[in-house]
Structures are given as structure tokens and as C-alpha cells.
Motif scaffolding. Structure first.
Motif, short mmCIF file in Angstrom:
data_model
loop_
_atom_site.label_atom_id
_atom_site.label_comp_id
_atom_site.label_asym_id
_atom_site.label_seq_id
_atom_site.Cartn_x
_atom_site.Cartn_y
_atom_site.Cartn_z
N GLY A 171 -9.66 1.93 -4.55
CA GLY A 171 -9.98 0.54 -4.86
C GLY A 171 -9.52 0.12 -6.24
O GLY A 171 -9.85 -0.98 -6.72
N HIS A 172 -8.73 0.96 -6.90
CA HIS A 172 -8.19 0.65 -8.23
C HIS A 172 -7.03 1.61 -8.50
O HIS A 172 -6.93 2.66 -7.85
CB HIS A 172 -9.26 0.80 -9.31
CG HIS A 172 -9.83 2.20 -9.40
ND1 HIS A 172 -9.20 3.23 -10.06
CD2 HIS A 172 -10.97 2.74 -8.88
CE1 HIS A 172 -9.93 4.33 -9.97
NE2 HIS A 172 -11.00 4.07 -9.25
N PRO A 173 -6.14 1.27 -9.44
CA PRO A 173 -5.05 2.18 -9.78
C PRO A 173 -5.62 3.52 -10.26
O PRO A 173 -6.56 3.53 -11.06
CB PRO A 173 -4.31 1.45 -10.90
CG PRO A 173 -4.64 0.01 -10.69
CD PRO A 173 -6.04 -0.01 -10.17
N PRO A 174 -5.09 4.63 -9.77
CA PRO A 174 -5.67 5.93 -10.15
C PRO A 174 -5.45 6.25 -11.62
O PRO A 174 -4.40 5.94 -12.19
CB PRO A 174 -4.91 6.92 -9.25
CG PRO A 174 -3.62 6.25 -8.93
CD PRO A 174 -3.95 4.79 -8.85
N THR A 175 -6.46 6.83 -12.22
CA THR A 175 -6.31 7.32 -13.59
C THR A 175 -5.50 8.61 -13.53
O THR A 175 -5.27 9.18 -12.46
CB THR A 175 -7.67 7.62 -14.22
OG1 THR A 175 -8.32 8.68 -13.48
CG2 THR A 175 -8.56 6.37 -14.20
N ARG A 176 -5.07 9.08 -14.68
CA ARG A 176 -4.32 10.33 -14.74
C ARG A 176 -5.14 11.47 -14.15
O ARG A 176 -4.63 12.30 -13.39
CB ARG A 176 -3.94 10.64 -16.19
CG ARG A 176 -3.12 11.94 -16.34
CD ARG A 176 -2.84 12.21 -17.81
NE ARG A 176 -2.08 13.43 -17.98
CZ ARG A 176 -0.76 13.51 -17.92
NH1 ARG A 176 -0.04 12.42 -17.69
NH2 ARG A 176 -0.15 14.67 -18.09
N ILE A 205 0.85 -1.19 0.00
CA ILE A 205 0.00 0.00 0.00
C ILE A 205 0.88 1.24 0.00
O ILE A 205 0.72 2.14 -0.81
CB ILE A 205 -0.94 0.02 1.22
CG1 ILE A 205 -1.85 -1.21 1.22
CG2 ILE A 205 -1.78 1.29 1.23
CD1 ILE A 205 -2.71 -1.33 2.46
N THR A 206 1.82 1.30 0.93
CA THR A 206 2.80 2.38 0.97
C THR A 206 4.17 1.78 1.24
O THR A 206 4.31 0.80 1.98
CB THR A 206 2.50 3.41 2.07
OG1 THR A 206 2.55 2.78 3.36
CG2 THR A 206 1.12 4.02 1.87
N GLY A 207 5.19 2.38 0.64
CA GLY A 207 6.55 1.96 0.91
C GLY A 207 7.07 2.62 2.18
O GLY A 207 6.36 3.39 2.84
N PHE A 228 5.27 17.63 -2.09
CA PHE A 228 4.48 17.91 -3.29
C PHE A 228 3.97 16.65 -3.99
O PHE A 228 3.24 16.74 -4.97
CB PHE A 228 5.32 18.72 -4.29
CG PHE A 228 5.67 20.10 -3.80
CD1 PHE A 228 4.75 21.12 -3.87
CD2 PHE A 228 6.91 20.34 -3.24
CE1 PHE A 228 5.07 22.40 -3.41
CE2 PHE A 228 7.25 21.61 -2.78
CZ PHE A 228 6.32 22.63 -2.86
N MET A 229 4.36 15.48 -3.49
CA MET A 229 4.00 14.25 -4.17
C MET A 229 2.73 13.63 -3.59
O MET A 229 2.45 13.75 -2.40
CB MET A 229 5.14 13.24 -4.08
CG MET A 229 6.44 13.71 -4.73
SD MET A 229 6.27 14.02 -6.50
CE MET A 229 6.02 12.35 -7.10
N VAL A 230 2.00 12.94 -4.44
CA VAL A 230 0.83 12.17 -4.02
C VAL A 230 1.24 10.70 -3.95
O VAL A 230 1.87 10.19 -4.88
CB VAL A 230 -0.35 12.34 -5.00
CG1 VAL A 230 -1.50 11.42 -4.62
CG2 VAL A 230 -0.82 13.79 -5.00
N ASN A 231 0.90 10.06 -2.86
CA ASN A 231 1.24 8.64 -2.68
C ASN A 231 0.31 7.79 -3.55
O ASN A 231 -0.87 7.61 -3.24
CB ASN A 231 1.09 8.26 -1.20
CG ASN A 231 1.58 6.86 -0.91
OD1 ASN A 231 1.37 5.94 -1.68
ND2 ASN A 231 2.24 6.70 0.23
N LYS A 232 0.84 7.25 -4.65
CA LYS A 232 0.01 6.50 -5.58
C LYS A 232 -0.54 5.22 -4.95
O LYS A 232 -1.68 4.83 -5.21
CB LYS A 232 0.80 6.17 -6.84
CG LYS A 232 1.05 7.36 -7.74
CD LYS A 232 1.72 6.94 -9.04
CE LYS A 232 1.90 8.12 -9.98
NZ LYS A 232 2.53 7.73 -11.26
N GLY A 233 0.30 4.56 -4.12
CA GLY A 233 -0.16 3.32 -3.49
C GLY A 233 -1.32 3.57 -2.56
O GLY A 233 -2.32 2.83 -2.56
N LEU A 234 -1.22 4.61 -1.75
CA LEU A 234 -2.29 4.94 -0.82
C LEU A 234 -3.54 5.40 -1.56
O LEU A 234 -4.66 5.04 -1.20
CB LEU A 234 -1.81 6.03 0.15
CG LEU A 234 -2.71 6.33 1.34
CD1 LEU A 234 -2.93 5.08 2.19
CD2 LEU A 234 -2.11 7.44 2.20
N LEU A 235 -3.33 6.16 -2.62
CA LEU A 235 -4.47 6.62 -3.42
C LEU A 235 -5.17 5.43 -4.07
O LEU A 235 -6.41 5.37 -4.11
CB LEU A 235 -4.00 7.62 -4.48
CG LEU A 235 -5.08 8.24 -5.37
CD1 LEU A 235 -6.11 8.98 -4.54
CD2 LEU A 235 -4.45 9.17 -6.41
#
Length: 295
Positions: free
Chosen positions: A258-263, A81-83, A246-253
Motif C-alpha cells: 500500500g506504499h512504495p517499499p522502504t529499503r 502495478i506490474t510491467g 532473483f529480482m523482487v517486483n517493486k510495483g507488485l510489492l
């Protein structure tokens, strides 16, 4: 509804967490990794206080074994989920999910300023065992558990007051003295003070602001990031904090959606993060200007 479905019984959370502790220990045994179970049902009964309702499993892994342990988890279906770097302000834990539940893999314990390998070896040398779901699990000694709970309380914003009472308020003077000595060995006196009092004595230390933010449960995200920046050691560490701001955590998002975030979803999350940060900055400036005008 078929007979099997009708007869299914929901397994209580407390049982599932104990089973997960046991499963994690079996994985560690299989691949030869040393780890200590902390928090939740792994805590000594003398420190339980109010009933502990854990929703995940926490383990502290020997630093030299972390990579091998994480690879073993991934091979058995665990999903990150998060590193470590983005998992928390302290960069200490990786969060993983499995259909069986959640796991936090700690590579060090926040508040210990000695080398992680040194801290782990000191705790490992005094470890004991606790049987969870029929499996012998290694856990810290009683007084090391006190210190672990106190440092966790210190970064919980005043929540889990029962941990403070069980680990400190209900401890005899001898046990308190042992905890303080252990904190000295681990260079954890600042973090301990954030839990039991006396934090202002450490005001001049770089990590003071960060522990003040977490222990008080007050302040904005800007206060947290300012504390993180001051606590970071060296230009590279400070640069990583600045970048992470400034970064968004893609794993947490991904876990939230409930799915990989779209652009578009990623851009939206980034915009929200930027707006929140900007709002904190403007509020801070407004407060300072108002204070100066009132003098």
C-alpha cells in the motif's frame, strides 16, 4: 453521517466491471487504438456457463498500439502495478490500477506462438461486438473466444473448470474442429493440448515443461522457473529469465504494502524470495537422492 453518505449504495462488482469495460473502450476510441475485450462479461452468452464474477478487465491490444494506449491510460490516472516483463511467466500483460478498478493490458495471448501482430490481425478480422454498459465493445468471434478461454484454462492449474466445459465439453464437433484449426493457425496446439488433453505428445518442445507446470497446478516455483528458462528463446531471453529469478517486483510489492517499499522492506522481500528458492532447490536434491537410494 450526512444525508448523502447515508443514501450511498455500494455499486455491485459486476456493474463496476461492465462500466470499466465501457470506459476502457471509450479511451481506445478516443486515441485510435484497436483492442479486443476478453473474458468476464465480454464473453458470449453461449460460453458463460456458470456465472462469471470478474474483478478486473482484460483487453488484448493490437501490438502496434500498445504504447499509445498505455500512455493514454497513464494520462488518465492509471497506475502501473506490474510491467509486461514481470507481469507473468509469459511476459504478456501489464497490470494497472485506477480508483475505478483493475485492468490487464495484454500485448499477446499466451499459447499463441505466431507473431503477436499476426495473431491479433487474424482475430480482429473475425471480430464481433458486445454491448457493455451501453458501449459497443469489440470482442473475438465465438470460436476465437473458445480458444482464448481454453488457453487461459490451460494456465490456471485446473481452476475455472466451467470454462473448459463451456468452451470444449459443450461444443459440437464442428466447433471443436474449428478451434483446432485456429490453434494450428496460431501455432497453439501445445497450449490447447494442455487444456483438452494430449500434452505428452508435445513433450519434446521447449515450452512443454512450462505448460505442464501451469496446467497441472502442481510443482514448485523452481519447476515454473525451470520451465520458463527452457521456453525462453535465445541467450538474451534466457538471461532475462535468470535475472528475473532473483529480482523482487517493486510495483507488485508496493501494491501489496500500500506504499512504495522502504529499503528494509525490499531487502526483506528479496531475502524471503531467496530462502524460498533455496528451499525448493534443497527439496529437489533431497528427493533425487532418496529416489536413487531406493533403486
Amino acid at each position: 453521517m450526512d444525508t448523502m453518505t447515508a443514501n450511498c449504495v455500494e455499486v455491485p462488482q459486476t456493474v463496476r466491471v461492465r462500466l470499466l469495460h465501457a470506459y476502457v473502450q471509450l479511451i481506445a476510441d478516443e486515441v485510435g487504438c484497436d483492442l479486443l475485450h476478453v473474458k468476464g462479461p465480454a464473453v458470449d452468452l453461449r460460453l458463460q456457463g456458470a456465472a462469471r464474477h470478474s474483478v478486473d478487465v482484460d483487453v488484448l491490444v493490437r501490438p502496434q498500439h500498445v504504447l499509445a494506449f498505455v500512455e493514454a491510460l497513464r494520462a488518465r490516472g492509471w497506475r502501473e502495478i506490474t510491467g509486461f516483463d514481470e507481469g507473468s511467466a509469459f511476459g504478456h500483460a501489464m497490470n494497472l490500477r485506477h480508483e475505478l478498478g483493475l485492468l490487464d493490458v495484454h500485448r499477446w495471448w499466451p499459447g499463441f506462438d505466431v507473431e503477436p501482430a499476426t495473431a491479433f490481425e487474424a482475430m480482429w478480422g473475425q471480430r464481433t461486438t458486445r454491448t457493455l454498459a451501453g458501449v459497443a465493445c469489440d470482442v473475438p468471434s465465438l470460436n476465437d473466444q473458445r480458444l482464448v478461454l481454453l488457453l487461459h484454462f490451460a494456465r490456471s492449474g485446473g481452476h475455472r473448470i466451467e470454462d473448459l466445459e463451456a468452451a470444449w465439453g459443450g461444443a459440437e464437433e464442428g466447433s471443436r474442429a474449428t478451434v483446432v484449426r485456429r490453434a494450428d493457425e496460431m501455432e497453439a496446439r501445445l497450449a490447447l493440448a494442455a487444456a483438452v488433453g494430449g500434452l505428452e505428445e508435445f513433450r519434446g518442445l521447449p515450452a512443454y515443461a512450462l505448460w505442464k507446470y501451469f496446467s497441472s497446478g502442481q510443482g514448485s516455483r523452481l519447476d515454473e522457473w525451470g520451465g520458463r528458462f527452457r521456453a525462453a528463446r535465445g541467450p538474451l531471453a534466457k538471461g532475462r529469465v535468470f535475472r528475473a529469478f532473483f529480482m523482487v517486483n517493486k510495483g507488485l510489492l508496493s501494491d501489496e504494502l500500500g506504499h512504495p517499499p522502504t529499503r528494509r522492506e525490499y531487502v526483506h522481500a528479496f531475502r524471503q524470495r531467496f530462502v524460498t528458492a533455496l528451499g525448493d532447490v534443497l527439496h529437489r536434491l533431497e528427493t533425487r537422492l532418496r529416489t536413487r537410494a531406493e533403486r
